[in-house]
Design a protein around this motif. Sequence first.
Motif, PDB file in Angstrom:
ATOM      1  N   PHE A   1      -7.622   5.448  -2.439  1.00  0.00           N
ATOM      2  CA  PHE A   1      -7.651   3.981  -2.358  1.00  0.00           C
ATOM      3  C   PHE A   1      -7.828   3.610  -0.889  1.00  0.00           C
ATOM      4  O   PHE A   1      -7.664   4.444  -0.001  1.00  0.00           O
ATOM      5  N   ASP A   2      -8.195   2.354  -0.632  1.00  0.00           N
ATOM      6  CA  ASP A   2      -8.293   1.879   0.753  1.00  0.00           C
ATOM      7  C   ASP A   2      -7.701   0.472   0.850  1.00  0.00           C
ATOM      8  O   ASP A   2      -7.183  -0.053  -0.144  1.00  0.00           O
TER       9      ASP A   2
ATOM     10  N   LEU B   1       0.815  -1.215   0.000  1.00  0.00           N
ATOM     11  CA  LEU B   1       0.000   0.000   0.000  1.00  0.00           C
ATOM     12  C   LEU B   1       0.852   1.270   0.000  1.00  0.00           C
ATOM     13  O   LEU B   1       0.375   2.343  -0.379  1.00  0.00           O
TER      14      LEU B   1
ATOM     15  N   ARG C   1     -14.264  -1.176  -7.662  1.00  0.00           N
ATOM     16  CA  ARG C   1     -14.306  -2.060  -6.482  1.00  0.00           C
ATOM     17  C   ARG C   1     -13.069  -2.942  -6.473  1.00  0.00           C
ATOM     18  O   ARG C   1     -12.740  -3.605  -7.469  1.00  0.00           O
ATOM     19  N   GLY C   2     -12.406  -3.009  -5.319  1.00  0.00           N
ATOM     20  CA  GLY C   2     -11.110  -3.663  -5.227  1.00  0.00           C
ATOM     21  C   GLY C   2     -11.082  -5.110  -5.673  1.00  0.00           C
ATOM     22  O   GLY C   2     -10.137  -5.551  -6.332  1.00  0.00           O
ATOM     23  N   ASP C   3     -12.125  -5.854  -5.385  1.00  0.00           N
ATOM     24  CA  ASP C   3     -12.051  -7.290  -5.659  1.00  0.00           C
ATOM     25  C   ASP C   3     -12.161  -7.615  -7.134  1.00  0.00           C
ATOM     26  O   ASP C   3     -12.070  -8.777  -7.520  1.00  0.00           O
ATOM     27  N   THR C   4     -12.347  -6.624  -7.955  1.00  0.00           N
ATOM     28  CA  THR C   4     -12.421  -6.839  -9.410  1.00  0.00           C
ATOM     29  C   THR C   4     -11.103  -6.493 -10.104  1.00  0.00           C
ATOM     30  O   THR C   4     -10.964  -6.698 -11.304  1.00  0.00           O
ATOM     31  N   ILE C   5     -10.134  -6.000  -9.323  1.00  0.00           N
ATOM     32  CA  ILE C   5      -8.847  -5.542  -9.868  1.00  0.00           C
ATOM     33  C   ILE C   5      -7.816  -6.671  -9.904  1.00  0.00           C
ATOM     34  O   ILE C   5      -7.716  -7.447  -8.963  1.00  0.00           O
TER      35      ILE C   5
ATOM     36  N   HIS D   1      -9.004  -2.365   0.960  1.00  0.00           N
ATOM     37  CA  HIS D   1      -9.626  -3.366   0.096  1.00  0.00           C
ATOM     38  C   HIS D   1      -9.158  -3.204  -1.341  1.00  0.00           C
ATOM     39  O   HIS D   1      -9.557  -3.964  -2.208  1.00  0.00           O
ATOM     40  N   ILE D   2      -8.332  -2.197  -1.586  1.00  0.00           N
ATOM     41  CA  ILE D   2      -7.869  -1.818  -2.929  1.00  0.00           C
ATOM     42  C   ILE D   2      -9.036  -1.266  -3.762  1.00  0.00           C
ATOM     43  O   ILE D   2      -8.985  -1.263  -4.993  1.00  0.00           O
ATOM     44  N   ASN D   3     -10.116  -0.859  -3.098  1.00  0.00           N
ATOM     45  CA  ASN D   3     -11.068   0.011  -3.791  1.00  0.00           C
ATOM     46  C   ASN D   3     -10.284   1.246  -4.204  1.00  0.00           C
ATOM     47  O   ASN D   3      -9.510   1.785  -3.404  1.00  0.00           O
TER      48      ASN D   3
END
Lengths: 75, 75, 75, 75, 75, 75, 75
Positions: free
Chosen positions: B36-37, B8, B65-69, B39-41
């Motif tokens: 960013f945060d 991060l 949304r982080g989980d799509t990266i 969650h990688i959002n």
Amino acid sequence: MDESSRPLDTLNASRNKTVLVELKNGLSYVGKLRAFDIHINVVLENAEEYHNGEVKRKLGTVFIRGDTITILSPA
Amino acid sequence: MDESSRPLDTLNASRNKTVLVELKNGLSYVGKLRAFDIHINVVLENAEEYHNGEVKRKLGTVFIRGDTITILSPA
Amino acid sequence: MDESSRPLDTLNASRNKTVLVELKNGLSYVGKLRAFDIHINVVLENAEEYHNGEVKRKLGTVFIRGDTITILSPA
Amino acid sequence: MDESSRPLDTLNASRNKTVLVELKNGLSYVGKLRAFDIHINVVLENAEEYHNGEVKRKLGTVFIRGDTITILSPA
Amino acid sequence: MDESSRPLDTLNASRNKTVLVELKNGLSYVGKLRAFDIHINVVLENAEEYHNGEVKRKLGTVFIRGDTITILSPA
Amino acid sequence: MDESSRPLDTLNASRNKTVLVELKNGLSYVGKLRAFDIHINVVLENAEEYHNGEVKRKLGTVFIRGDTITILSPA
Amino acid sequence: MDESSRPLDTLNASRNKTVLVELKNGLSYVGKLRAFDIHINVVLENAEEYHNGEVKRKLGTVFIRGDTITILSPA
């Protein structure tokens, strides 16, 4: 437990060395392991992206989200 | 640990700079990293969406949304 | 950190404004952002569903589960 | 925050009303919203299952696991 | 809240009754609901497995992992 | 609650007995249930792997990661 | 509970022994089990990658992310 008995110890031993990272989508990245965390998020430097064994792009620094990784191996 | 030894930290060093964000669905976004945060959002500004190397849309501000990266790389 | 340095601040700034929400399944929704939470569950009002760039349905109020979202962008 | 500023407030306002629930697998359910929880697990009563816009089955009471839901909308 | 206002209350009301459980992989199970937990792991007794509306196997007791379930409905 | 009212009680009752374990990828394993945990990680002994109803391999001891399992049934 | 009644005890008993690890993407790895953790992240040494029963690559040390694993079996 000896010094390398936890998986993250192996990642730590690879810090600043060249590693191969493979993703669930079939892409691979080779670069110097700059950073990682407990989610296996990793940062590579001087990274090159491979697809089907051929270099596709030079990316420089790349952050790879841990949940997309299948394997990581010292080059 | 030095100043960039956590993933991060790399994201933090890219704040307000242009980055490439690639998603699991094959779409890519290029824009200025606004936020960013953990969650990688991420939020990009002046973002453009790419598909197969071509600009598909100009989106301005975009929350990803982080989980799509899969990866994030300074441009 | 300034006022918009976290991704959810961006969502908060879009509250009661028209936003585009895209899902992993290829569907998109355009409507007024009524509510959201830390899971990125969102509620849109006066929402229309799009597929391949065409309006498919008018849905009125719609709750969208966060883990199905890829991006959210102010319209 | 006003009374409906959280997504679950929207679900609560739909309790005992007819709602449409769509799943990641393409199936839809229309029924009276009997119950829900923070995982967005929901229970519908007098539910009918739809596929491609046609009623496929009458199911009566149905418990739908939250992680399989994409959207929920008051009918 | 009345007695059945939470989704797991609905499961509890179905205990020792015949239920239909459908999975993300398209298979269905019909049997007596013996047990469940907050993850929606369930155990059926005298269970039969269905595929495309036809009985495929008699399984007796079957433990079904919650994250593979889409819906559960009293038969 | 009686003695078997929780799903993991069913697994416990199958300990040291022959069980069938089916995975999301379509493979099945039959063996003696040696161990399990709350994630439904399981260990089978004298395990055989099945695909489309035919034995594919004898594996001896096999650790199966819980999140890949759909069902488990006493043989 | 006896000494091997938990799944991770089985992994522990395989430490420094040759194991087979299979992934959701169809690839397999055979190597000496050097380390593992509660997420089933594992590290193999002298690892070889198999696809469709044939050796594809020699990888030396390989870190395998736990959530991509289906089974692990002593060779």
